[in-house]
Enzyme design. Sequence first.
Site, PDB file in Angstrom:
ATOM      1  N   LYS A 128       0.819  -1.231   0.000  1.00  0.00           N
ATOM      2  CA  LYS A 128       0.000   0.000   0.000  1.00  0.00           C
ATOM      3  C   LYS A 128       0.843   1.267   0.000  1.00  0.00           C
ATOM      4  O   LYS A 128       0.580   2.190  -0.758  1.00  0.00           O
ATOM      5  CB  LYS A 128      -0.872   0.056   1.266  1.00  0.00           C
ATOM      6  CG  LYS A 128      -2.020  -0.896   1.295  1.00  0.00           C
ATOM      7  CD  LYS A 128      -2.890  -0.629   2.501  1.00  0.00           C
ATOM      8  CE  LYS A 128      -2.243  -0.937   3.834  1.00  0.00           C
ATOM      9  NZ  LYS A 128      -1.978  -2.342   4.089  1.00  0.00           N
ATOM     10  N   THR A 129       1.852   1.292   0.874  1.00  0.00           N
ATOM     11  CA  THR A 129       2.645   2.518   1.007  1.00  0.00           C
ATOM     12  C   THR A 129       3.367   2.838  -0.299  1.00  0.00           C
ATOM     13  O   THR A 129       3.293   3.956  -0.815  1.00  0.00           O
ATOM     14  CB  THR A 129       3.653   2.367   2.164  1.00  0.00           C
ATOM     15  OG1 THR A 129       2.909   2.167   3.351  1.00  0.00           O
ATOM     16  CG2 THR A 129       4.515   3.600   2.317  1.00  0.00           C
ATOM     17  N   GLU A 173      -3.615   5.973   1.542  1.00  0.00           N
ATOM     18  CA  GLU A 173      -3.392   4.560   1.868  1.00  0.00           C
ATOM     19  C   GLU A 173      -4.455   4.178   2.886  1.00  0.00           C
ATOM     20  O   GLU A 173      -4.593   4.842   3.916  1.00  0.00           O
ATOM     21  CB  GLU A 173      -1.986   4.441   2.455  1.00  0.00           C
ATOM     22  CG  GLU A 173      -1.712   3.138   3.104  1.00  0.00           C
ATOM     23  CD  GLU A 173      -0.257   3.049   3.602  1.00  0.00           C
ATOM     24  OE1 GLU A 173       0.589   3.878   3.229  1.00  0.00           O
ATOM     25  OE2 GLU A 173      -0.011   2.112   4.373  1.00  0.00           O
TER      26      GLU A 173
END
Length: 764
Positions: A128-129, A173
């Site tokens: 995600k990051t 995110e």
Amino acid sequence: MTATLDVDLAKMLTRERHKIHLIGVAGSGMSGLAALLLELGHEVRGSDKVSTQETGRLQRLGLNFRGEHRAEHARDVELIIFSSAIKIDNPVLACARETGKPIARRAEALAAIMSCKRGILIAGMHGKTTTSAMAAHVLREGGLHPSHYVGAEIPILGSNAHWDARGDYFVAEGDESDGTIKCFHPEHTLLLNIEEEHLDFYVDLAAIEVVFAQLIVQTGDKIFYSADDVNTARTCRSCARGISYGFSEKADYHVADVELKDSTSTFRVYRGDEELGEAVLNVPGEHNVHNAVGVIALAAELGIPFQKIASSLRKFEHARRRFEIKYASERFLLVDDYAHHPTEIRATLKTAKATRRKRVLTMFQPHRYSRTKALSKEFGRSFDDADRVVVADVYAASEPRMPGISGKTIADEIVAHGHRGVSYQPRLEWVHRDIGNMIDSGDLVLSLGAGNIHEQLSILAADLVVAEKLKEIVGQAGDVRLYEPLSKHTTLRVGGPAQFWVEPRNETAFAELIRFCRRENLALFVIGRGSNLLVRDGGIPGVVIHPCGGDFDQIDVNGNEITAGVGAKLKEVAYAAKKAGLTGLEWMEGIPGAIGGGLRMNAGAMGAQTFENIMRIRYLDAEGRSHDRMRDELEVHYRNFPLLETNFAVSAVFGGKPATNEEIVRKLAESQEKRRTSQPAAKSAGCIFKNPDSVPAGRLVDELGLKNSRVGQARVSEVHGNFIVNDGGATAAEMLELIDHIKDAARVKRGIELETEVQIVGEP
Ligand code: EPU
């Protein structure tokens, strides 16, 4: 714990200005939210028990930071936002509830801010990051002025969160770990993968899928989803607004001809049958190619031309702690990665392996007891691409300990899976040592975990910088090792590591090492064969020089004189003398040390001592300058030669007297016989105590009835009372306790103050 909200949070946060307090503001998610709120013009306060670089940066931007949580923080504000890590009894939270202040969870506040823009939520278990950073970067390069919120420092974006009033989009995110992802109603969602994770919160995979299914329903427009991930594809396939991406040719956006390199990847991108062109991604790893296809699909659907997308990807730089190169030289590559789930670990190790370094050495810190327990078998199968693994203990992340669960749980599973290079190091501060001592030219070292294992890699990186300079000084012929266990280099087989173990092979290198340590303010210790040395268990910080090999092992006979380098064994000098027909040096046959130690201690046996045979010596002073001194210029005592307390011997010239071979052989045999009959063969450091004037220490210990007395594996020899032997695996602490015990007994029962002959050095 639920939040109380009878206010219009979106209006409050984006169209008004308020006094807001954030509980747990140092957390990676909360600090991003604080940054957004400051940019939105609020008066932001925050409390946390720790302060970080990030809280420091936020303070400069206007955050009013408090280093502890106090009830009064809730009084003077209009809204309180709290992190999921905050416990129910937190005083600020309790006070807010009592006084009826509006309270919001982090995700609720973020979702409210997002609702005022066209939200793009990046969701899934892994990546995600990186993917949200990549998406924000590509949209920014594409001129869309996106706002963003990412859970880590992103150097290329300037910060982990930013509000840009000019643009319509907000890339964030979404954290699925605590179920709050259901707060979001984004315009678009990019779903990376779905897998068993956070099993402290979710009952099972089905429960996780329910949450994502709800997010899909709540997404206003497109769902970008991985076609390669089975669970994701199953959850999203039937969605009419779905756009799939991945390696699969069936995906709406897919890639082919993927070429993975050391720190980049190249691939061709297709939309259906149409080829969009080639892209170069400036971060390594197949999993990142997968993330990039998702971003390409998203950006293309938002109308950014492919060439613009491709040129942005070429410039993209990683988030901190995502395959972050901490140190790179011709000989070594040190990389830190946040991977803490088996799937992430496999992906990162695959990337590491693809760099084609000689070996991949890994330090891994499990994150959370609950995950360690739930996925231990999976972890056991995740390290196949690592040549060596050192597992640290679990990073708790606010969880209480779980009986029977530790880093060893995972180390054992990796072993059970058949891996042969695994060890468990319960002391986190020693992990860098274990790995550092294995490291060899050509290796890649990887730190893995979401806790603080990266600090161990940073220590290793800093020490490697020094080690490389030391290596330059000693050249090809010499040797430099990090954290070398001194138990390998002492006859007692006890002692912690040398921070820098250096073996020069000639005087020039030795002198340069002395000057280097002086310049760099590094402690310096010289060790010979370690026969008269007791190194404490914490080892020796700084540079430990072991002059051996090359010039230092050289023995030359010239008439009645024998010149020996400090690395040569005393025993070898005794035999060189025999060969040359010289007597007087036979006693040296019985001493296990080298010339350097013999000089330093004025070692002796059979009634003789080193300096009785010395003609002259050569040494280096504290500035590395060489000097030659004749015997009569030197001050020498019983078992002590003060000059070498601050100077370093290089070689010595011994004098012998011509004698018949018979006489020499007889004296050698006498010495051997004396040693064999009166001294133990077991591992020892020779005599532990100097002989007091009144009685030989060995006899004294014997008379005190202390033979065979022991502390752990350290034991007074039954053969000779002045020897303490290591029965196998003894620690320095045990040795020292036994020494103290003997000294106490000698003092109390005989009034004798015993003084150790053995040199005791190092950190406890
Ligand atoms: N003795 C006992 N019980 C014992 C040990 C010794 O009664 O358990 C008696 C012996 O019978 C002898 C006297 O104590 O009457 C002295 O013992 P030893 O002859 O073994 O000599 P030492 O003084 O203990 C010295 C050196 C040794 C060296 C020997 C042999 C010192 C501290 N020790 O030992 O050096 O090997 O002479 O020449 O000066 C060393 O320095 O590390 C070392 C081993």
